[in-house]
Write an enzyme that holds these catalytic residues in place. Structure first.
Site, short mmCIF file in Angstrom:
data_model
loop_
_atom_site.label_atom_id
_atom_site.label_comp_id
_atom_site.label_asym_id
_atom_site.label_seq_id
_atom_site.Cartn_x
_atom_site.Cartn_y
_atom_site.Cartn_z
N ARG A 297 -11.73 4.27 -8.53
CA ARG A 297 -12.83 4.09 -8.56
C ARG A 297 -13.40 4.67 -10.10
O ARG A 297 -14.60 4.97 -10.73
CB ARG A 297 -13.31 4.46 -7.64
N SER B 22 -15.02 -4.12 2.51
CA SER B 22 -16.32 -4.64 2.88
C SER B 22 -18.04 -3.66 2.33
O SER B 22 -19.19 -3.48 2.46
CB SER B 22 -16.54 -4.59 4.71
N TYR C 253 0.58 -0.85 -0.28
CA TYR C 253 0.57 0.10 -0.28
C TYR C 253 0.75 1.23 -0.12
O TYR C 253 0.90 1.42 0.93
CB TYR C 253 -0.93 0.07 0.66
N TYR D 117 -12.76 -7.79 3.08
CA TYR D 117 -12.26 -7.37 2.70
C TYR D 117 -13.14 -6.30 1.76
O TYR D 117 -13.73 -6.72 1.51
CB TYR D 117 -10.35 -6.49 2.00
N1 LIG Z 1 -6.16 -8.78 1.42
C1 LIG Z 1 -6.43 -7.95 -0.35
O1 LIG Z 1 -5.82 -8.37 -1.11
C2 LIG Z 1 -6.97 -6.64 -0.05
C3 LIG Z 1 -7.58 -5.66 -0.46
C4 LIG Z 1 -8.46 -4.68 -0.67
C5 LIG Z 1 -8.68 -4.15 0.81
N2 LIG Z 1 -8.13 -4.71 1.67
C6 LIG Z 1 -7.41 -4.79 3.09
O2 LIG Z 1 -9.03 -4.30 3.09
C7 LIG Z 1 -9.62 -2.88 4.12
C8 LIG Z 1 -10.87 -2.07 3.20
O3 LIG Z 1 -11.02 -2.44 1.99
P1 LIG Z 1 -10.73 -1.30 0.61
O4 LIG Z 1 -10.28 0.58 1.68
O5 LIG Z 1 -10.41 -1.50 0.37
O6 LIG Z 1 -12.29 -0.65 0.51
P2 LIG Z 1 -13.84 -0.18 2.08
O7 LIG Z 1 -12.71 -0.49 3.39
O8 LIG Z 1 -14.70 -0.63 0.82
O9 LIG Z 1 -13.87 1.35 1.03
C9 LIG Z 1 -13.13 2.07 1.89
C10 LIG Z 1 -13.22 3.26 1.20
O10 LIG Z 1 -14.82 3.84 1.16
C11 LIG Z 1 -14.63 5.01 1.82
N3 LIG Z 1 -15.66 5.27 2.76
C12 LIG Z 1 -15.52 4.69 3.90
N4 LIG Z 1 -16.20 5.13 4.80
C13 LIG Z 1 -16.90 5.78 4.74
C14 LIG Z 1 -17.75 5.70 6.00
N5 LIG Z 1 -18.14 6.09 6.61
N6 LIG Z 1 -18.16 7.02 4.73
C15 LIG Z 1 -17.86 7.84 3.63
N7 LIG Z 1 -17.36 6.61 2.64
C16 LIG Z 1 -16.54 6.32 3.48
C17 LIG Z 1 -13.62 6.21 2.16
O11 LIG Z 1 -12.97 6.31 0.74
P3 LIG Z 1 -13.26 7.85 0.01
O12 LIG Z 1 -13.77 8.51 1.46
O13 LIG Z 1 -12.14 8.28 -1.25
O14 LIG Z 1 -14.45 8.03 -0.57
C18 LIG Z 1 -12.52 4.68 2.07
O15 LIG Z 1 -11.51 4.97 1.40
C19 LIG Z 1 -8.47 -1.76 2.70
O16 LIG Z 1 -8.40 -0.90 3.42
C20 LIG Z 1 -7.52 -3.23 3.31
O17 LIG Z 1 -6.69 -2.85 4.56
C21 LIG Z 1 -7.09 -6.15 1.54
#
Ligand SMILES: NC(=O)c1ccc[n+]([C@@H]2O[C@H](COP(=O)([O-])OP(=O)(O)OC[C@H]3O[C@@H](n4cnc5c(N)ncnc54)[C@H](OP(=O)(O)O)[C@@H]3O)[C@@H](O)[C@H]2O)c1
Length: 332
Positions: free
Chosen positions: A241, A219, A62, A217
């Site tokens: 996105r 979520s 990351y 992840y």
């Molecule tokens: N193992 C793997 O291959 C893998 C792959 C993906 C993710 N992950 C892990 O899983 C974690 C979570 O997934 P993710 O970050 O991909 O996606 P996510 O949690 O589905 O979405 C995160 C994004 O949504 C927006 N957001 C989050 N909470 C919010 C709220 N309360 N209100 C409004 N907007 C909100 C923010 O972006 P904006 O403010 O820019 O809109 C934030 O960066 C990652 O950070 C990582 O640690 C692991």
């Protein structure tokens, strides 16, 4: 909103308890997310911890170390409150393994050789400013190294006290079986949300049978399910996105319809759409933890509060029906 404590669950058989909602720090690394703001990121991480979130997930990939470095700065003086998860297996110090992608002009390979894992761990410990990782995860699987060999290296690190539990991410059911056979696998980390449910019929049954925890992840489907991505939202070109069919106008409309359908329930609990989505996620059979990214303290606090929200079986079923009615034929 129920005012009880943040709920915790064990990570596999490790004996480590972590908050059911974890803070994900992919976006905090900036790469694929249109950049990052270090001050806001540190404030988001610290707000999560203040709200009782212990699970924090990061990875070397990351931002090529940037997310880990920022997490390290944020948890200084608070290490004992954190169940720290990071990863190995996406490397740029060697070209062993298979080429995966380029970041900052450097080729990144999928490689889980024993020496490389030991090297990567030392780099992560240094960036995170700690002497141990609570949950260490193979980030993507490496077709050039047998899982048993990587597992042997991980078990050795566990015996040395440098890691406390072992996870694997982006696995096939066959990979998961190989990890189980090699012993000591505590959890897998996989994409799972209301719009990405493929693992329900594949990995989740195997995980449940073998007492392997599952960290979901993305979520919030990269924010689509936060309830705040309106028709007008435009993503920067270096944000994954941008142009992503998941964020089509049609999908945004369907998510807005879902939000309307669950609004009375959200109002009854005095919670937001995002909080209902996260609470629903951790109540799905086989899902143990829900990782959610947050870029600022407000998002961090909102997501953290979902770890205190309890829903009845009827309420979970009601949300499930609204999902089945509204999130159909999504653009992917
Ligand atoms: N193992 C793997 O291959 C893998 C792959 C993906 C993710 N992950 C892990 O899983 C974690 C979570 O997934 P993710 O970050 O991909 O996606 P996510 O949690 O589905 O979405 C995160 C994004 O949504 C927006 N957001 C989050 N909470 C919010 C709220 N309360 N209100 C409004 N907007 C909100 C923010 O972006 P904006 O403010 O820019 O809109 C934030 O960066 C990652 O950070 C990582 O640690 C692991």
């Amino acid at each position: 909103m129920a005012s009880n404590q943040v709920r915790t669950r064990p990570i596999g058989k490790s004996g480590i308890q972590a908050s059911v909602v974890g803070l994900g720090t992919w976006a905090i690394g900036g790469w694929m997310w249109g950049g990052t703001d270090e001050r806001q990121s540190i404030a988001a991480i610290q707000a999560s911890i203040d709200e009782g979130i212990s699970l924090i997930d990061t990875a070397p990939a990351y931002g090529m170390g940037l997310s880990e470095t920022i997490v390290g700065r944020a948890i200084k003086g608070r290490r004992d409150k954190v169940v720290l998860a990071t990863k190995c297996g996406l490397v740029w110090h060697t070209t062993n393994g298979n080429y995966f992608f380029e970041q900052d002009g450097k080729p990144v390979h999928r490689y889980l050789g024993a020496d490389s894992i030991a090297y990567e761990l030392e780099q992560s410990l240094r960036r995170l400013g700690t002497d141990h990782i609570d949950h260490y995860i193979t980030h993507w699987q490496d077709a050039t190294t047998p899982i048993a060999e990587s597992m042997e290296a991980l078990i050795r690190l566990k015996e040395q006290g440098k890691i406390r539990s072992i996870g694997a991410s982006n696995v096939s059911p066959g990979d998961l079986k190989a990890y189980v056979e090699s012993g000591a696998i505590d959890a897998i980390q996989e994409e799972y949300s209301m719009v990405a449910r493929d693992i329900e019929g594949t990995l989740l049954p195997v995980a449940m049978e073998n007492d392997v925890s599952v960290l979901s992840y993305s979520s919030l489907a990269l924010g689509l399910l936060s309830g705040k991505v309106g028709p007008e939202r435009v993503f920067a070109e270096d944000d994954q996105r941008h142009g992503n069919p998941r964020f089509s106008q049609d999908n945004r409309r369907k998510v807005a319809q879902l939000a309307n359908a669950v609004l009375p329930l959200a109002e009854a609990h005095k919670v937001s759409m995002a909080q209902l989505v996260i609470a629903w996620t951790v109540l799905q059979p086989g899902i143990t933890f829900s990782l959610c990214g947050a870029r600022d303290p407000a998002q961090a606090r909102e997501n953290a509060a979902a770890a205190r929200l309890t829903l009845s079986d009827e309420e979970v079923a009601h949300i499930g029906e609204a999902v089945a009615r509204n999130l159909v034929d999504l653009d992917r």
